[in-house]
Design an enzyme around this catalytic site. Structure first.
Site, PDB file in Angstrom:
ATOM      1  N   GLU A 226       0.752  -1.275   0.110  1.00  0.00           N
ATOM      2  CA  GLU A 226       0.116   0.065   0.125  1.00  0.00           C
ATOM      3  C   GLU A 226       0.863   1.173   0.000  1.00  0.00           C
ATOM      4  OE1 GLU A 226      -2.884  -0.516   3.297  1.00  0.00           O
ATOM      5  OE2 GLU A 226      -3.913  -1.908   2.291  1.00  0.00           O
TER       6      GLU A 226
ATOM      7  N   GLU B  38      -6.039  -8.718   0.809  1.00  0.00           N
ATOM      8  CA  GLU B  38      -6.675  -8.585   2.240  1.00  0.00           C
ATOM      9  C   GLU B  38      -8.081  -8.010   2.351  1.00  0.00           C
ATOM     10  OE1 GLU B  38      -4.112  -5.983   4.490  1.00  0.00           O
ATOM     11  OE2 GLU B  38      -2.388  -6.654   3.515  1.00  0.00           O
TER      12      GLU B  38
END
Length: 457
Positions: A83, A230
């Protein structure tokens, strides 16, 4: 942390393993379902026990987050991030993320692994967005990183690698108190749908995923494979992080995976990795106290809630976990909350142990002051492995063999690390573990993910 470690502050290094379907004792896993297995725990379960837990439940894919300082140092200035384009980071990683991805792919090719191993970057869902209408069909990559995202996506496409996205409906609810609760879940009645032309969306997961697909279509990459790296729901640390909501969300997620259900824009379901397998009591709570409670299982592999994983099978707990002695550290009956050392002792205990269960709306959020202190003292005592002298707190505490747990609040006893120690986190130990359990690297998906914060020496 010492200065050497500051040079390569690590978050995680990720490897995906595949448990062979033909191994004795392994039930057929849920196709397309995997789990994130993190190790940021004060008392991690023995890896053998975790492997057995996964096999007993038919889980055949796992993302293992490993942190080997040697590997991180070697890859120091060219790490692929987790990220890295998060809005909160600003432009911190804008100029290094894509070159890092290119460097790692080049290294894989040079090592003769370019066709078997694919590098990718798990990205937060905030790299794309919809127009003011909020409709998925208007999805496109974020304006400030649009050109960069196109470069990354094209590179992934050219190298046969998937785009990996992390989607968290819980965080939508956490960030906006006005977010419709029912829209966070699957097959929810009472959720106001989002009507986008001929498509009606009844949950945020599908709407979010299709916003990404629209962005890919809009930029000429309609067929690029996408993996959900995720997704999950925490069980503590916030009023909306509870067992009921977590069970509801994860059951709905597993049901749709078992049904082979995709989204309106992609009928083929993506491969999904639930976050997470087990709770981690050492994770940073900067995003929120819920960060330590994403596990589908408790820290010791015990069940949090029932879950039907398919074919009439329910979750089963880890077997053979050994615990410390059945004793708890609690506030002494002779002690008083007016003691000048009271506040400081509680604060000290919670500085070195996990007290996130005491927060407002959490599992132990309704305790009185005395029970609150007992919880803190006990968490410290257990985290310190019940060592002599770890239940003193200026004569405010005492040991008891009577379980002080009450209602939803459980006073833990930690795993006995004397018998269950985590092996050294080295490439050789990982290789040995894979051999022992007949694990094979799932090379065609993605092997490396590293996040690095390079500090000035």
């Amino acid at each position: 942390m010492d200065n050497n470690n500051n040079h390569y502050l690590l978050c995680f290094f990720m490897i995906i393993f595949l448990v062979g379907h033909d191994h004795e004792g392994l039930t057929k896993g849920v196709e397309g379902l995997g789990f994130n297995w993190g190790l940021q725990a004060t008392h991690p379960i023995n890896p053998d026990t975790v492997v057995k837990l996964m096999k007993d439940n038919g889980f055949n894919k796992v993302k293992l987050f490993e942190a080997d300082p040697g590997a991180l140092k070697a890859l120091g200035r060219s790490a692929v991030g987790n990220e890295p384009l998060l809005t909160a980071y600003g432009d911190k990683f804008l100029n290094t993320t894509f070159p890092a991805l290119q460097n790692i792919q080049a290294a894989l090719i040079k090592a003769g692994l370019g066709r078997q191993v694919k590098a990718t970057i798990p990205l937060n869902a905030d790299v794309y967005q919809s127009a003011d209408s909020g409709l998925p069909s208007t999805g496109d990559f974020r304006g400030d990183i649009h050109d960069l995202m196109i470069s990354i996506v094209k590179f992934l496409s050219d190298n046969g690698a998937p785009l990996t996205i992390n989607i968290y409906p819980f965080l939508s609810l956490y960030a906006d108190s006005n977010f419709p609760v029912n829209f966070s879940f699957f097959n929810a009645s009472g959720a106001a749908p989002v009507v986008d032309g001929s498509i009606t969306y009844t949950n945020v997961f599908e709407a979010n995923f299709d916003t990404l697909i629209s962005a890919l279509e809009k930029n000429g990459f309609a067929s690029l494979p996408v993996i959900i790296g995720e997704v999950g729901w925490p069980t503590d640390g916030n009023p909306n992080a509870n067992l009921v909501y977590a069970q509801r969300f994860n059951q709905g997620l597993i049901d749709r995976i078992n049904q082979g259900k995709g989204t309106p824009k992609r009928s083929t379901p993506p491969e999904i990795y639930i976050f997470a397998l087990i709770d981690e009591d050492k994770k940073s709570v900067l995003p929120g106290n819920f960060e330590r409670h994403w596990g589908m299982f408790n820290y010791d592999g015990s069940l949090k809630y029932s879950l039907n994983v398919g074919n009439g099978s329910s979750l089963v707990a880890a077997k053979g976990v050994k615990y410390l002695s059945r004793q708890w550290c609690v506030m002494s009956p002779q002690a008083s909350t007016t003691d000048p050392n009271f506040s400081g002792s509680v604060e000290y205990a919670c500085t070195y142990a996990d007290c996130t269960g005491l927060g407002n709306g959490s599992s132990c959020g309704k305790l009185d002051a005395i029970s609150n202190a007992s919880y803190a003292f006990n968490m410290y005592y257990q985290t310190m492995n019940q060592m002599k002298g770890s239940c003193t707190f200026s004569n405010l505490s005492v040991l008891t063999t009577i379980d002080p747990s009450q209602d939803t609040c459980k006073y833990e006893i930690m795993i006995d690390e004397g018998k269950h120690k985590l092996p050294p986190k080295t490439p050789s130990s990982l290789a040995a573990a894979r051999g022992k359990h007949s694990y094979s690297v799932m090379a065609l998906v993605f092997v490396l993910t590293l996040i690095m914060k390079i500090c000035a020496v």
